[in-house]
Design a protein around this motif. Structure first.
Motif, mmCIF file in Angstrom:
data_model
loop_
_atom_site.group_PDB
_atom_site.id
_atom_site.type_symbol
_atom_site.label_atom_id
_atom_site.label_comp_id
_atom_site.label_asym_id
_atom_site.label_seq_id
_atom_site.Cartn_x
_atom_site.Cartn_y
_atom_site.Cartn_z
ATOM 1 N N GLN A 1 4.064 14.095 -8.943
ATOM 2 C CA GLN A 1 5.111 15.169 -9.068
ATOM 3 C C GLN A 1 5.807 15.372 -9.987
ATOM 4 O O GLN A 1 6.560 16.568 -10.760
ATOM 5 N N GLU A 2 6.303 14.450 -10.819
ATOM 6 C CA GLU A 2 6.791 14.344 -12.017
ATOM 7 C C GLU A 2 6.213 15.173 -13.746
ATOM 8 O O GLU A 2 7.127 16.057 -13.710
ATOM 9 N N PHE A 3 5.050 15.437 -12.855
ATOM 10 C CA PHE A 3 4.139 15.250 -13.996
ATOM 11 C C PHE A 3 3.569 17.113 -14.186
ATOM 12 O O PHE A 3 3.024 17.574 -14.817
ATOM 13 N N THR A 4 4.127 17.543 -13.039
ATOM 14 C CA THR A 4 3.732 18.449 -12.605
ATOM 15 C C THR A 4 5.467 19.723 -12.714
ATOM 16 O O THR A 4 4.909 20.793 -11.956
ATOM 17 N N ARG A 5 6.561 19.476 -12.621
ATOM 18 C CA ARG A 5 7.480 20.017 -12.246
ATOM 19 C C ARG A 5 7.698 20.726 -12.819
ATOM 20 O O ARG A 5 8.535 21.885 -12.439
ATOM 21 N N THR A 6 7.621 21.217 -14.073
ATOM 22 C CA THR A 6 7.441 22.233 -15.835
ATOM 23 C C THR A 6 6.338 22.510 -16.599
ATOM 24 O O THR A 6 6.035 21.562 -16.345
ATOM 25 N N PRO A 7 6.445 23.167 -16.928
ATOM 26 C CA PRO A 7 5.100 23.736 -18.240
ATOM 27 C C PRO A 7 5.260 22.570 -19.166
ATOM 28 O O PRO A 7 4.072 22.464 -19.382
ATOM 29 N N TYR A 8 6.289 22.047 -19.673
ATOM 30 C CA TYR A 8 6.233 20.761 -20.794
ATOM 31 C C TYR A 8 5.565 19.941 -20.019
ATOM 32 O O TYR A 8 4.825 18.717 -20.837
ATOM 33 N N ALA A 9 5.874 18.748 -19.065
ATOM 34 C CA ALA A 9 5.850 18.509 -17.882
ATOM 35 C C ALA A 9 3.509 17.906 -17.884
ATOM 36 O O ALA A 9 2.791 17.259 -18.041
ATOM 37 N N LYS A 10 3.801 19.421 -17.807
ATOM 38 C CA LYS A 10 2.139 19.352 -17.256
ATOM 39 C C LYS A 10 1.309 18.976 -18.823
ATOM 40 O O LYS A 10 0.075 18.499 -18.937
ATOM 41 N N LEU A 11 2.085 19.856 -20.113
ATOM 42 C CA LEU A 11 1.298 19.391 -20.951
ATOM 43 C C LEU A 11 1.392 17.801 -21.405
ATOM 44 O O LEU A 11 0.306 17.087 -22.204
ATOM 45 N N ALA A 12 2.272 17.105 -21.548
ATOM 46 C CA ALA A 12 2.882 15.851 -20.756
ATOM 47 C C ALA A 12 1.542 15.102 -20.915
ATOM 48 O O ALA A 12 0.455 14.120 -20.632
ATOM 49 N N ALA A 13 1.684 15.474 -19.168
ATOM 50 C CA ALA A 13 0.725 15.085 -18.665
ATOM 51 C C ALA A 13 -0.673 15.121 -19.118
ATOM 52 O O ALA A 13 -1.648 13.945 -19.065
ATOM 53 N N LEU A 14 -0.705 15.680 -19.358
ATOM 54 C CA LEU A 14 -2.832 16.502 -20.433
ATOM 55 C C LEU A 14 -2.679 15.307 -21.096
ATOM 56 O O LEU A 14 -3.767 14.268 -22.117
ATOM 57 N N VAL A 15 -1.694 14.881 -22.067
ATOM 58 C CA VAL A 15 -1.949 13.502 -23.656
ATOM 59 C C VAL A 15 -2.180 12.442 -22.434
ATOM 60 O O VAL A 15 -2.890 11.661 -23.266
ATOM 61 N N ALA A 16 -0.994 12.390 -21.754
ATOM 62 C CA ALA A 16 -1.046 10.844 -21.157
ATOM 63 C C ALA A 16 -2.029 10.573 -19.597
ATOM 64 O O ALA A 16 -1.878 9.915 -19.236
ATOM 65 N N LEU A 17 -3.055 11.812 -20.119
ATOM 66 C CA LEU A 17 -4.223 11.581 -18.905
ATOM 67 C C LEU A 17 -4.763 10.268 -19.297
ATOM 68 O O LEU A 17 -4.922 9.479 -17.521
ATOM 69 N N PRO A 18 -5.541 9.668 -19.940
ATOM 70 C CA PRO A 18 -6.578 8.321 -19.575
ATOM 71 C C PRO A 18 -5.010 7.364 -18.552
ATOM 72 O O PRO A 18 -6.203 6.035 -17.909
ATOM 73 N N GLU B 1 0.915 -1.542 0.189
ATOM 74 C CA GLU B 1 0.335 -0.408 0.068
ATOM 75 C C GLU B 1 1.141 1.373 0.208
ATOM 76 O O GLU B 1 0.530 2.432 -0.717
ATOM 77 N N GLY B 2 1.674 1.580 0.872
ATOM 78 C CA GLY B 2 2.791 2.187 1.012
ATOM 79 C C GLY B 2 3.965 2.916 -0.452
ATOM 80 O O GLY B 2 3.562 3.516 -1.535
ATOM 81 N N LEU B 3 3.957 1.484 -1.316
ATOM 82 C CA LEU B 3 4.931 1.662 -2.186
ATOM 83 C C LEU B 3 3.821 2.114 -3.069
ATOM 84 O O LEU B 3 4.050 3.022 -3.674
ATOM 85 N N ALA B 4 2.206 1.608 -3.724
ATOM 86 C CA ALA B 4 1.327 1.816 -4.487
ATOM 87 C C ALA B 4 0.996 3.429 -4.264
ATOM 88 O O ALA B 4 1.365 4.349 -4.741
ATOM 89 N N THR B 5 0.923 4.266 -2.933
ATOM 90 C CA THR B 5 0.873 6.058 -2.352
ATOM 91 C C THR B 5 2.618 6.728 -3.123
ATOM 92 O O THR B 5 2.435 6.981 -3.492
ATOM 93 N N MET B 6 3.211 5.772 -2.730
ATOM 94 C CA MET B 6 4.831 7.105 -2.974
ATOM 95 C C MET B 6 5.017 6.663 -4.851
ATOM 96 O O MET B 6 5.386 8.222 -5.521
ATOM 97 N N LEU B 7 3.705 5.414 -5.754
ATOM 98 C CA LEU B 7 4.646 6.075 -7.362
ATOM 99 C C LEU B 7 3.509 6.552 -7.877
ATOM 100 O O LEU B 7 4.347 7.239 -8.570
ATOM 101 N N SER B 8 2.217 7.210 -7.235
ATOM 102 C CA SER B 8 1.231 7.798 -8.293
ATOM 103 C C SER B 8 1.600 9.062 -7.313
ATOM 104 O O SER B 8 2.022 9.412 -8.224
#
Length: 363
Positions: free
Chosen positions: A257-274, A245-252
């Motif tokens: 964190q990685e997808f909100t680190r930079t504007p480009y990462a946020k844009l990539a998150a929108l594409v990868a959202l599904p 349970e702890g590992l699953a929470t940590m990975l999430s």
């Protein structure tokens, strides 16, 4: 089951009580038109459900708190919602009022009260806690024991394998689920003396057709789905559960964190959202909530104390599936088969069984 499946629900248990259990019950009823609920708790806290169809409120004047000692729950709070909910599945001169009980209350108290009121099945020394973990085969691996029994003998582990096989057979529809013994290696010579002895018993049980034993498995096999069922003592099982349970929470958290680190990462998150949403659902421990207390003369399911409405609804659904598919009867059948096989192979066991005192009834 031809008639409606009826569950008794400890609505006061857990960290949040009716604010979580009632919405979960409402959603569960909407999804299961053949289900009925006995909502157990303080009537003034359950007024929102007073007019619900297929529901009945069962009054209880006390609540077992999450930090209550077992002695308080067992001997002092005799009208607690936990105790009254468990009583609904107790068979007596008449059939039980409910087919299964669900509570998010104190785990130690729930096990103690359930064992005191319901008693264990013939041939079972200790009840065990069983639940599921996700695996890479897009399915589940069932594990037991997950915390009820810290110190186990080899015979206890054999009993867990028999009960767990009945659980997987009833809920997942696998008549001969594969069984693995959790160890530090696949070789039969590895492990403690208890584990090596348990391996011998499980192999003998497999040869006799009692279980479908596939040998030792390691920790990573739980998530590979190497076997349908993994057997271990409660200390190891609880550590594995909380680690997962702890590992699953940590990975999430890392992914967020990685997808909100930079504007480009946020844009990539929108594409990868599904894809991210599907990943989150697969590792979301709320979707695997609801542990069975196996080995009792009645079905009792334990929800996480911190469960939200989705998690508690999942626990209700697991209890419903177990009752609908005759889990209690299947455990009875497998245990009786195991006892008969034991008596046939070892006449000394028959003598001990005949000399054993009758179980003491609850006061």
């Amino acid at each position: 089951m031809q008639r409606p499946v009826r569950l008794s629900v400890d609505c006061m248990g857990g960290d949040h009580g009716p604010s979580i259990t009632l919405p979960a019950c409402r959603t569960f009823l909407d999804k299961h038109p053949d289900a009925e609920l006995l909502l157990v708790g303080k009537p003034d806290a359950l007024t929102a459900a007073a007019s619900w169809s297929r529901c009945r409120i069962v009054a209880a004047s006390e609540v077992v708190e999450m930090d209550d000692p077992i002695d308080i729950a067992l001997r002092k709070k005799r009208d607690s919602s936990m105790r009254v909910a468990i009583q609904q599945v107790k068979a007596g001169d008449t059939p039980p009022a409910a087919d299964a009980c669900v509570s998010a209350g104190n785990t130690g108290a729930l096990m103690a009260v359930a064992r005191y009121l319901l008693k264990t099945l013939d041939g079972i020394d200790r009840p065990a806690i069983a639940s599921v973990m996700p695996n890479t085969r897009d399915g589940f691996t069932t594990m037991l024991d997950l915390g009820a029994n810290v110190d186990c003998t080899a015979e206890h582990l054999l009993q867990f394998a028999v009960m767990g096989s009945a659980l997987v057979s009833a809920v997942d529809g696998k008549e001969t689920p594969t069984v693995g013994l959790l160890n530090i290696g696949e070789e039969a010579i590895k492990g403690s003396e208890v584990i090596k002895r348990a391996g011998e018993l499980l192999r003998a049980a497999g040869e006799s057709g009692l279980i479908n034993f596939r040998g030792n498995v390691e920790g990573n096999d739980i998530f590979k789905g190497t076997t349908d069922l993994v057997v271990c003592d409660g200390f190891v099982g609880n550590v594995a559960l909380k680690t997962a349970e702890g590992l699953a929470t940590m990975l999430s958290t890392f992914i967020k964190q990685e997808f909100t680190r930079t504007p480009y990462a946020k844009l990539a998150a929108l594409v990868a959202l599904p894809v991210l949403k599907h990943f989150k659902d697969r590792v979301d421990h709320r979707r695997y909530n609801g542990a069975a207390l196996l080995g009792l003369r009645g079905l009792v399911f334990k929800s996480h104390g911190s469960a939200d409405a989705l998690a508690f609804e999942t626990a209700l659904t697991r209890a419903y599936d177990a009752a609908r598919n005759g889990l209690l009867e299947r455990v009875h059948e497998r245990i009786n088969f195991a006892l008969q096989a034991s008596l046939n192979t070892n006449p000394a066991n028959a003598n001990r069984a005949a000399e054993a005192p009758a179980p003491r009834q609850a006061a």
